[in-house]
Each structure stands twice: as structure tokens, then as C-alpha cells.
Design a protein around this motif. Sequence first.
Motif, mmCIF file in Angstrom:
data_model
loop_
_atom_site.group_PDB
_atom_site.id
_atom_site.type_symbol
_atom_site.label_atom_id
_atom_site.label_comp_id
_atom_site.label_asym_id
_atom_site.label_seq_id
_atom_site.Cartn_x
_atom_site.Cartn_y
_atom_site.Cartn_z
ATOM 1 N N UNK A 35 0.844 -1.192 0.021
ATOM 2 C CA UNK A 35 0.081 -0.093 -0.169
ATOM 3 C C UNK A 35 0.922 1.101 -0.091
ATOM 4 N N UNK A 36 0.163 2.235 0.612
ATOM 5 C CA UNK A 36 0.930 3.571 0.626
ATOM 6 C C UNK A 36 2.328 3.483 1.328
ATOM 7 N N UNK A 37 2.315 2.867 2.388
ATOM 8 C CA UNK A 37 3.591 2.625 3.026
ATOM 9 C C UNK A 37 4.608 2.421 2.152
ATOM 10 N N UNK A 38 4.365 1.132 1.628
ATOM 11 C CA UNK A 38 5.375 0.129 0.732
ATOM 12 C C UNK A 38 5.720 1.082 -0.439
ATOM 13 N N UNK A 39 4.925 1.992 -1.035
ATOM 14 C CA UNK A 39 5.379 2.515 -2.106
ATOM 15 C C UNK A 39 5.995 3.900 -1.681
ATOM 16 N N UNK A 40 5.976 4.407 -0.490
ATOM 17 C CA UNK A 40 6.582 5.366 0.043
ATOM 18 C C UNK A 40 8.002 4.749 0.457
ATOM 19 N N UNK A 41 8.067 3.853 0.959
ATOM 20 C CA UNK A 41 9.695 3.177 1.198
ATOM 21 C C UNK A 41 10.319 2.842 -0.119
ATOM 22 N N UNK A 42 9.770 2.296 -1.077
ATOM 23 C CA UNK A 42 10.282 2.215 -2.264
ATOM 24 C C UNK A 42 10.633 3.582 -3.235
ATOM 25 N N UNK A 43 10.063 4.461 -3.036
ATOM 26 C CA UNK A 43 10.084 5.535 -3.759
ATOM 27 C C UNK A 43 11.299 6.613 -2.859
ATOM 28 N N UNK A 44 11.289 6.322 -1.631
ATOM 29 C CA UNK A 44 12.094 6.947 -0.955
ATOM 30 C C UNK A 44 13.793 6.300 -0.744
ATOM 31 N N UNK A 45 13.670 4.920 -0.767
ATOM 32 C CA UNK A 45 15.133 4.421 -0.488
ATOM 33 C C UNK A 45 15.071 3.672 -1.918
ATOM 34 N N UNK A 46 14.542 3.272 -2.812
ATOM 35 C CA UNK A 46 14.801 2.621 -3.974
ATOM 36 C C UNK A 46 14.238 1.075 -4.103
ATOM 37 N N UNK A 47 14.009 0.743 -2.901
ATOM 38 C CA UNK A 47 13.539 -0.680 -2.767
ATOM 39 C C UNK A 47 13.622 -1.158 -1.138
ATOM 40 N N UNK A 48 12.606 -1.920 -0.954
ATOM 41 C CA UNK A 48 12.487 -2.617 0.264
ATOM 42 C C UNK A 48 13.787 -3.013 0.967
ATOM 43 N N UNK A 49 14.561 -3.580 0.156
ATOM 44 C CA UNK A 49 15.969 -4.243 0.707
ATOM 45 C C UNK A 49 17.023 -2.985 0.864
ATOM 46 N N UNK A 50 16.699 -2.058 0.136
ATOM 47 C CA UNK A 50 17.981 -0.856 0.205
ATOM 48 C C UNK A 50 17.383 -0.150 1.750
ATOM 49 N N UNK A 51 15.906 -0.142 1.912
ATOM 50 C CA UNK A 51 15.554 0.345 3.265
ATOM 51 C C UNK A 51 15.992 -0.464 4.314
ATOM 52 N N UNK A 52 15.839 -1.680 4.222
ATOM 53 C CA UNK A 52 16.268 -2.606 5.164
ATOM 54 C C UNK A 52 17.984 -2.238 5.425
ATOM 55 N N UNK A 53 18.622 -2.416 4.474
ATOM 56 C CA UNK A 53 19.896 -1.994 4.684
ATOM 57 C C UNK A 53 20.258 -0.859 5.552
ATOM 58 N N UNK A 54 19.655 0.119 5.012
ATOM 59 C CA UNK A 54 19.835 1.489 5.797
ATOM 60 C C UNK A 54 19.357 1.499 7.261
ATOM 61 N N UNK A 55 18.282 0.823 7.406
ATOM 62 C CA UNK A 55 17.627 0.650 8.845
ATOM 63 C C UNK A 55 18.573 -0.140 9.761
ATOM 64 N N UNK A 56 18.794 -1.330 9.114
ATOM 65 C CA UNK A 56 19.884 -2.198 9.966
ATOM 66 C C UNK A 56 21.439 -1.294 10.307
ATOM 67 N N UNK A 57 21.694 -0.604 9.279
ATOM 68 C CA UNK A 57 22.973 0.062 9.348
ATOM 69 C C UNK A 57 22.858 0.847 10.710
ATOM 70 N N UNK A 58 21.616 1.705 10.622
ATOM 71 C CA UNK A 58 21.497 2.605 11.694
ATOM 72 C C UNK A 58 21.401 1.996 13.134
ATOM 73 N N UNK A 59 20.860 0.791 13.089
ATOM 74 C CA UNK A 59 20.663 -0.036 14.134
ATOM 75 C C UNK A 59 22.002 -0.548 14.829
ATOM 76 N N UNK A 60 22.713 -1.128 13.993
ATOM 77 C CA UNK A 60 24.076 -1.718 13.964
ATOM 78 C C UNK A 60 25.023 -0.690 14.422
ATOM 79 N N UNK A 61 25.183 0.429 13.878
ATOM 80 C CA UNK A 61 26.119 1.266 14.326
ATOM 81 C C UNK A 61 25.717 2.320 15.413
ATOM 82 N N UNK A 62 24.760 2.423 15.972
ATOM 83 C CA UNK A 62 24.460 3.182 17.188
ATOM 84 C C UNK A 62 25.204 2.655 18.319
#
Length: 198
Positions: free
Chosen positions: A94-121
Motif C-alpha cells: 500500500x501507501x507505506x510500501x510505495x513510500x519506502x520504495x520511492x524514498x529508498x529505492x527498494x524495500x531491501x535498500x531500506x532494510x540495509x539503511x535501517x539495519x545500518x542505523x541500528x548496528x552502528x548506534x
Amino acid sequence: MAFELPALDYAYNALEPHIDARTMEIHHSKHHQAYVTNLNNAIAGTDAEGLSIEDICRNISKYAPAVRNNGGGHYNHSLFWKLMAPGKGGVPTGALGDAITSTFGSFDAFKEKFAAAATTRFGSGWAWLIKNAEGKLEVTSTPNQDNPLMDIADVKGTPLLGIDVWEHAYYLHYQNRRPDYIVAFWNVINWDAVAARF
């Protein structure tokens, strides 16, 4: 009105094998309860009594460190429990999935960015997916029990998804393997709850 420990919508063992029952029980009944108790003590007799936890967070610079630490702890954990559910995970649609894809390029790219923020905190803290003041999605992290609602946050916005990377959230099961805990977290995210916040 004193703040209270919110009940979980699921049993302590419901998120296994990803998050173990003993961790959930200690995290909820001991750690979160302590934040609630200490927050109520810290705001007793102050103008924060009677405010919502969101309003306290938005004006956190006005308050003592005990309010910041315990108010953040109460807000963050209350949200965290709602963002997880048994049998969830998967990919947002839905709208959230679309916004994630348009913002980060893909869901996988979002997962990488989120995981990096969590790992490097460094040390204790949280990683977040937020909606900023412009209505755009952004990934950020905060130290300790701070959150993006707080007026002192480096990156401000409405938290949509957050992961607790304090050791108490994962150490019994994952020991020092924070990245393994972050991978497991994807299996219990309640994307319906995240989408409702979006």
C-alpha cells in the motif's frame, strides 16, 4: 493521571523463536515498568503531570534528565510493543510500501539503511523510520531513550518504526550478536501498525 505499564497484545512467548519469552518478560515487566515508575516519580508535582507522553517528549528540553530518560523509555517501549506481533514480518504494501520504495529505492535498500542505523548506534539506543515535517520518510537513530519526537533530537519527526538496540532487548538470546537480533526483528514487524502510523 499517573502513567501505567501497557499490557501486551500477545503472550511473552508469542514472538519466539525470533525474540525469546524470557527476554520479553524481563524487558516488559522489569525494564519498562521501571521507566513508568521512575517517570511518575520524576513528574510528581510538576507541570508535566497531566500531559500526554507525546507532549512531554515534544518539550523534553524543559524537564529534568530523569523525565527525559524515563519519559523516553516509556514512550519508546509503549510503541515498540505495538510494532511487533506474532506471525507478521514480510513486506509492507500500500501507501507505506510505495513510500519506502520511492524514498529508498527498494524495500531491501531500506532494510540495509535501517539495519545500518541500528548496528552502528554506539552503546545503547534506538533506530527509527520516521515521517519528517515535510511528510518524507527518513531513517535515523537516537542515543539512550531519546526519540525523534523530542525537541532535542538531531533528526525530528514522527516515529513509524523503531528497534530497541539496548543490550537488555537481546542479550539473553543473542549475547553480543546485535546484527543477528536485527535480522530476527524483520520477522515480527507488524507492518499494519506501522502503516496506520504512516
